[in-house]
Design a protein around this motif. Structure first.
Motif, PDB file in Angstrom:
ATOM      1  N   PHE A 209      39.991  56.358  44.521  1.00 32.74           N
ATOM      2  CA  PHE A 209      38.916  57.174  43.943  1.00 32.74           C
ATOM      3  C   PHE A 209      38.725  58.455  44.746  1.00 32.74           C
ATOM      4  N   VAL A 210      38.671  58.319  46.066  1.00 32.80           N
ATOM      5  CA  VAL A 210      38.475  59.484  46.935  1.00 32.80           C
ATOM      6  C   VAL A 210      39.652  60.446  46.801  1.00 32.80           C
ATOM      7  N   LYS A 211      40.864  59.907  46.779  1.00 30.43           N
ATOM      8  CA  LYS A 211      42.055  60.741  46.643  1.00 30.43           C
ATOM      9  C   LYS A 211      41.992  61.571  45.367  1.00 30.43           C
ATOM     10  N   ALA A 212      41.651  60.929  44.251  1.00 34.05           N
ATOM     11  CA  ALA A 212      41.570  61.629  42.971  1.00 34.05           C
ATOM     12  C   ALA A 212      40.446  62.667  42.985  1.00 34.05           C
ATOM     13  N   PHE A 213      39.330  62.298  43.579  1.00 32.28           N
ATOM     14  CA  PHE A 213      38.180  63.209  43.661  1.00 32.28           C
ATOM     15  C   PHE A 213      38.544  64.473  44.414  1.00 32.28           C
ATOM     16  N   TYR A 214      39.228  64.314  45.542  1.00 30.56           N
ATOM     17  CA  TYR A 214      39.609  65.477  46.343  1.00 30.56           C
ATOM     18  C   TYR A 214      40.682  66.303  45.637  1.00 30.56           C
ATOM     19  N   GLN A 215      41.630  65.647  44.987  1.00 31.06           N
ATOM     20  CA  GLN A 215      42.665  66.389  44.270  1.00 31.06           C
ATOM     21  C   GLN A 215      42.056  67.286  43.202  1.00 31.06           C
ATOM     22  N   GLN A 216      40.992  66.833  42.587  1.00 36.51           N
ATOM     23  CA  GLN A 216      40.361  67.582  41.503  1.00 36.51           C
ATOM     24  C   GLN A 216      39.431  68.678  42.014  1.00 36.51           C
ATOM     25  N   ASN A 217      38.939  68.543  43.248  1.00 41.50           N
ATOM     26  CA  ASN A 217      37.847  69.403  43.687  1.00 41.50           C
ATOM     27  C   ASN A 217      38.096  70.220  44.948  1.00 41.50           C
ATOM     28  N   GLN A 218      38.919  69.762  45.860  1.00 39.20           N
ATOM     29  CA  GLN A 218      38.911  70.294  47.221  1.00 39.20           C
ATOM     30  C   GLN A 218      39.256  71.776  47.312  1.00 39.20           C
ATOM     31  N   ILE A 219      38.642  72.413  48.305  1.00 38.44           N
ATOM     32  CA  ILE A 219      38.911  73.803  48.646  1.00 38.44           C
ATOM     33  C   ILE A 219      39.405  73.839  50.095  1.00 38.44           C
ATOM     34  N   PRO A 220      40.027  74.943  50.535  1.00 34.63           N
ATOM     35  CA  PRO A 220      40.568  74.998  51.903  1.00 34.63           C
ATOM     36  C   PRO A 220      39.481  74.908  52.968  1.00 34.63           C
ATOM     37  N   ALA A 221      39.865  74.413  54.138  1.00 36.51           N
ATOM     38  CA  ALA A 221      38.913  74.230  55.243  1.00 36.51           C
ATOM     39  C   ALA A 221      38.340  75.543  55.741  1.00 36.51           C
ATOM     40  N   ASP A 222      39.040  76.656  55.500  1.00 33.54           N
ATOM     41  CA  ASP A 222      38.510  77.917  56.008  1.00 33.54           C
ATOM     42  C   ASP A 222      37.229  78.349  55.293  1.00 33.54           C
ATOM     43  N   ALA A 223      36.907  77.703  54.168  1.00 35.62           N
ATOM     44  CA  ALA A 223      35.619  77.965  53.519  1.00 35.62           C
ATOM     45  C   ALA A 223      34.472  77.544  54.429  1.00 35.62           C
ATOM     46  N   VAL A 224      34.655  76.424  55.111  1.00 34.58           N
ATOM     47  CA  VAL A 224      33.640  75.957  56.058  1.00 34.58           C
ATOM     48  C   VAL A 224      33.660  76.823  57.310  1.00 34.58           C
ATOM     49  N   ALA A 225      34.841  77.202  57.760  1.00 33.59           N
ATOM     50  CA  ALA A 225      34.951  78.063  58.944  1.00 33.59           C
ATOM     51  C   ALA A 225      34.170  79.358  58.750  1.00 33.59           C
ATOM     52  N   ARG A 226      34.272  79.944  57.565  1.00 34.67           N
ATOM     53  CA  ARG A 226      33.546  81.188  57.297  1.00 34.67           C
ATOM     54  C   ARG A 226      32.037  80.968  57.296  1.00 34.67           C
ATOM     55  N   ALA A 227      31.594  79.806  56.818  1.00 32.36           N
ATOM     56  CA  ALA A 227      30.168  79.495  56.842  1.00 32.36           C
ATOM     57  C   ALA A 227      29.667  79.349  58.275  1.00 32.36           C
ATOM     58  N   VAL A 228      30.470  78.711  59.112  1.00 40.12           N
ATOM     59  CA  VAL A 228      30.122  78.567  60.528  1.00 40.12           C
ATOM     60  C   VAL A 228      30.032  79.948  61.186  1.00 40.12           C
ATOM     61  N   ALA A 229      31.019  80.783  60.918  1.00 43.34           N
ATOM     62  CA  ALA A 229      31.026  82.123  61.504  1.00 43.34           C
ATOM     63  C   ALA A 229      29.792  82.908  61.065  1.00 43.34           C
ATOM     64  N   TYR A 230      29.414  82.777  59.814  1.00 49.63           N
ATOM     65  CA  TYR A 230      28.229  83.469  59.297  1.00 49.63           C
ATOM     66  C   TYR A 230      26.986  83.068  60.081  1.00 49.63           C
ATOM     67  N   ALA A 231      26.842  81.773  60.342  1.00 49.30           N
ATOM     68  CA  ALA A 231      25.668  81.294  61.083  1.00 49.30           C
ATOM     69  C   ALA A 231      25.670  81.823  62.512  1.00 49.30           C
TER      70      ALA A 231
END
Length: 252
Positions: A209-231
């Motif tokens: 279930f998790v594998k399918a969920f991530y395949q359908q939805n996931q975005i690259p980790a740098d999206a979180v990195a940019r949020a951290v940098a913003y803070a």
């Protein structure tokens, strides 16, 4: 690597747990490219050594140490490494995490214990290690990685995981009340992001279930990195308390 100076990030000393892959690794690379001095910690020495080598080759500054976040003394040693290497610590990113999805009826109490130890105690141990330094400096920034599952219970099978991530959110908010003034506290709550987190489930149906969920939805980790940098890059009198980010297509 782009080494241009970014006001608010350049020269800051940043400690990142769980830095050998995923969100932690991506955040380390981005912050190093913006002039931060990195202390990267995780359990896999080979991955950390490679990360530090690549950061240095690109003109950045980083050191590493093998750390198990379930051991308070390991986090204390990591903070001491920051002090020994750079003379201060400006930001700690409590990022290490485990997501073991399974129905509660499976009673996988060993996995419950492991998630509590990593996701909750690991954050608390990071806070305990850095707080005296921040108080002495009269400055510092806690960034704690929760999850969208800390906003809404992940179902099916994510009850205990969500419980740990709700706890991170509560701990962060309580910490902000207690130490605010000179010390900033940010909670990052990502949705489905490319990382090894999705591989933490040993229950077969839940893992699929998790594998399918991530395949359908996931975005690259740098999206979180940019949020951290913003803070981090905000002026000292601005505290970004929470950032919830999801893939645009993610409904949950």
């Amino acid at each position: 690597m782009n080494t241009q100076q970014h006001q608010g990030i350049s020269q800051k000393v940043v400690l990142i747990t769980g830095a050998s892959s995923g969100l932690g690794e991506s955040t380390a690379r981005l912050l190093a490219s913006r002039g931060a001095k990195l202390v990267v910690v995780a359990r896999r020495a080979d991955r950390l050594a490679q990360l530090v080598s690549e950061i240095k080759a690109a003109g950045g500054d980083a050191v590493y140490q093998v750390v198990d976040v379930t051991k308070a003394e390991d986090l204390q040693a990591a903070v001491q490494l920051a002090l020994d290497s750079y003379g201060r610590l400006d930001v700690i990113i409590n990022n290490a995490g485990l997501m073991a999805i399974a129905p509660m009826s499976e009673r996988r109490t060993d996995e419950w214990d492991r998630m509590i130890d990593i996701n909750i105690k690991g954050v608390l141990y990071g806070i305990a290690a850095a707080l005296p330094v921040f108080e002495a400096q009269q400055s510092g920034h806690f960034i704690n990685i929760s999850s969208v599952a800390g906003v809404k219970v992940f179902s099916p099978g994510g009850t205990v995981y969500s419980g740990t991530k709700f706890a991170v959110r509560a701990i962060s908010e309580g910490l902000r009340h207690e130490v605010g003034g000179h010390i900033r506290t940010t909670t990052i709550l990502p949705g489905a992001v490319e990382s090894e987190l999705k591989h933490g489930s040993s229950h077969g149906a839940s893992a699929e279930f998790v594998k399918a969920f991530y395949q359908q939805n996931q975005i690259p980790a740098d999206a979180v990195a940019r949020a951290v940098a913003y803070a981090i890059e905000q002026p000292d009198n601005v505290d970004i308390n929470e950032i919830v980010l999801r893939p645009t297509v993610q409904e949950f």
